[in-house]
Design an enzyme around this catalytic site. Sequence first.
Site, PDB file in Angstrom:
ATOM      1  N   GLN A 292      -5.627  -8.855  -2.601  1.00 19.40           N
ATOM      2  CA  GLN A 292      -5.656  -7.881  -1.500  1.00 19.40           C
ATOM      3  C   GLN A 292      -7.086  -7.597  -1.051  1.00 19.40           C
ATOM      4  O   GLN A 292      -7.313  -7.312   0.127  1.00 19.40           O
ATOM      5  CB  GLN A 292      -4.978  -6.564  -1.927  1.00 19.40           C
TER       6      GLN A 292
ATOM      7  N   ASP B 192      -1.575   4.712  -6.364  1.00 16.52           N
ATOM      8  CA  ASP B 192      -0.129   4.563  -6.131  1.00 16.52           C
ATOM      9  C   ASP B 192       0.662   5.760  -6.647  1.00 16.52           C
ATOM     10  O   ASP B 192       1.704   6.099  -6.105  1.00 16.52           O
ATOM     11  CB  ASP B 192       0.379   3.265  -6.757  1.00 16.52           C
TER      12      ASP B 192
ATOM     13  N   LYS C  69      -3.818  -0.320  -8.443  1.00 15.80           N
ATOM     14  CA  LYS C  69      -3.773  -1.779  -8.630  1.00 15.80           C
ATOM     15  C   LYS C  69      -4.377  -2.218  -9.955  1.00 15.80           C
ATOM     16  O   LYS C  69      -5.416  -1.702 -10.377  1.00 15.80           O
ATOM     17  CB  LYS C  69      -4.502  -2.421  -7.443  1.00 15.80           C
TER      18      LYS C  69
ATOM     19  N   GLY D 265       0.864  -1.180   0.000  1.00 17.08           N
ATOM     20  CA  GLY D 265       0.000   0.000   0.000  1.00 17.08           C
ATOM     21  C   GLY D 265       0.901   1.230   0.000  1.00 17.08           C
ATOM     22  O   GLY D 265       1.861   1.312   0.781  1.00 17.08           O
ATOM     23  N   ALA D 266       0.569   2.183  -0.874  1.00 21.51           N
ATOM     24  CA  ALA D 266       1.497   3.291  -1.140  1.00 21.51           C
ATOM     25  C   ALA D 266       1.944   4.065   0.119  1.00 21.51           C
ATOM     26  O   ALA D 266       3.148   4.226   0.351  1.00 21.51           O
ATOM     27  CB  ALA D 266       0.889   4.222  -2.176  1.00 21.51           C
TER      28      ALA D 266
HETATM   29  O1  MRU Z   1       0.583  -4.025  -4.631  1.00 17.63           O
HETATM   30  P1  MRU Z   1      -0.039  -3.287  -3.497  1.00 17.63           P
HETATM   31  O2  MRU Z   1      -0.860  -4.166  -2.607  1.00 17.63           O
HETATM   32  O3  MRU Z   1       0.971  -2.459  -2.724  1.00 17.63           O
HETATM   33  O4  MRU Z   1      -1.042  -2.271  -4.201  1.00 17.63           O
HETATM   34  C1  MRU Z   1      -1.759  -1.380  -3.401  1.00 17.63           C
HETATM   35  C2  MRU Z   1      -2.704  -0.534  -4.149  1.00 17.63           C
HETATM   36  O5  MRU Z   1      -2.783  -0.569  -5.357  1.00 17.63           O
HETATM   37  C3  MRU Z   1      -3.483   0.457  -3.346  1.00 17.63           C
HETATM   38  O6  MRU Z   1      -4.735   0.706  -3.943  1.00 17.63           O
HETATM   39  C4  MRU Z   1      -2.718   1.776  -3.263  1.00 17.63           C
HETATM   40  O7  MRU Z   1      -1.398   1.563  -2.875  1.00 17.63           O
HETATM   41  C5  MRU Z   1      -3.361   2.742  -2.337  1.00 17.63           C
HETATM   42  S1  MRU Z   1      -3.188   2.278  -0.640  1.00 17.63           S
HETATM   43  C6  MRU Z   1      -3.878   3.504   0.300  1.00 17.63           C
END
Ligand code: MRU
Length: 346
Positions: A198, A239, A250, A49-50
């Site tokens: 996720q 992200d 994602k 998550g970012a």
């Molecule tokens: O690969 P991940 O699980 O890190 O991807 C996460 C996402 O795409 C989330 O939607 C994004 O990071 C926003 S988290 C507040």
Amino acid sequence: MDRIVKTLTWKKDELEILDQTLLPLEEKYITIKTIEEVWEAIRGLNIRGAPAIGIASAFGLVLAAKTYKGKNKDKFFSIIDDNISYMKTARPTAYNLFYGLARLKKVADDNYSKNIPEIQNIMEKETVKMFDEDIKNCINIGEYGNTLIKDNMRILSHCNAGALATTGFGTALSVFYSAKDHGKKFEVFVDETRPVLQGARLTTWELKKAGILHTLICDSTAAFLMQKEKIDMVIVGADRICSNGDTANKIGTYNLAVISAYHKIPLYIAAPLSTFDFSLKSGDQIPIEERPKEEVLEIGCIRITPQDIEAYNPAFDVTPAKLIKGFITEKGIFSPKKISGIKYEF
Ligand code: MRU
């Protein structure tokens, strides 16, 4: 308000993380003591998550900076630079990782004249500040987002943009937590989010804990639900958001944006300003991470496909700004056209 989950906890000289690869079957915390371990945990999706990635990588840099016990400032600053370059290779797409490291580099540079233990201390304090800011940002995103939620709405979300993805209540999911606190009645549809699931593993875990009504669907069910007029709104995280509003999130978010536009359903992106990369003009400049093909060929380490076949696994896609109704940020809700007017610096 108590944090729903302690995704990251800084314990002076170590970082405790909840291992997200094991959820929801096991709730296990791991202690991390080196930048290499932070790198591995980010690359391995133990931390994901970012915003969470951004803060964890900054703590990683603090751990690396603190290993230097000498007095040679050039040597110390070259350790910082080398470790920033190293940390940047953990995952390429989430802008928060680059933001967190740039912010620490700036405070280190601004305090060059101080002695090394002082600079190390300042870097640690700045990271703790980012951690606390993220908690506040999540609350504000939730409050602004809540204004969009009406009773009986059915809202679709993708991936996990929740407490697990931040140090606070999340971004997209913070909107739901806030709406619940305001007494609203609504239902969340959760995309399972292939290949790493996720949505199925993490978002359902969080929403269940928070007592929010939700239903898990296969990613491919979203269009059918929209056609049946069973979705009123889509809210997802991000992200990286470019200055024109193009947004990486994602893989599968773009699919949702296209079908939402077709069915005239508004799609909102919930994200803190630390996810906005104002240096990029448009989404084709965003680096898209490609992950191991095993994530597609297997589910939970169990092979579901024939041996010796190929798989393609981009982790993110880019949704063009024109398919986005608005950005729910800690400073308010902005249409894509208004992004360039946002003032943000650290
Ligand atoms: O690969 P991940 O699980 O890190 O991807 C996460 C996402 O795409 C989330 O939607 C994004 O990071 C926003 S988290 C507040």
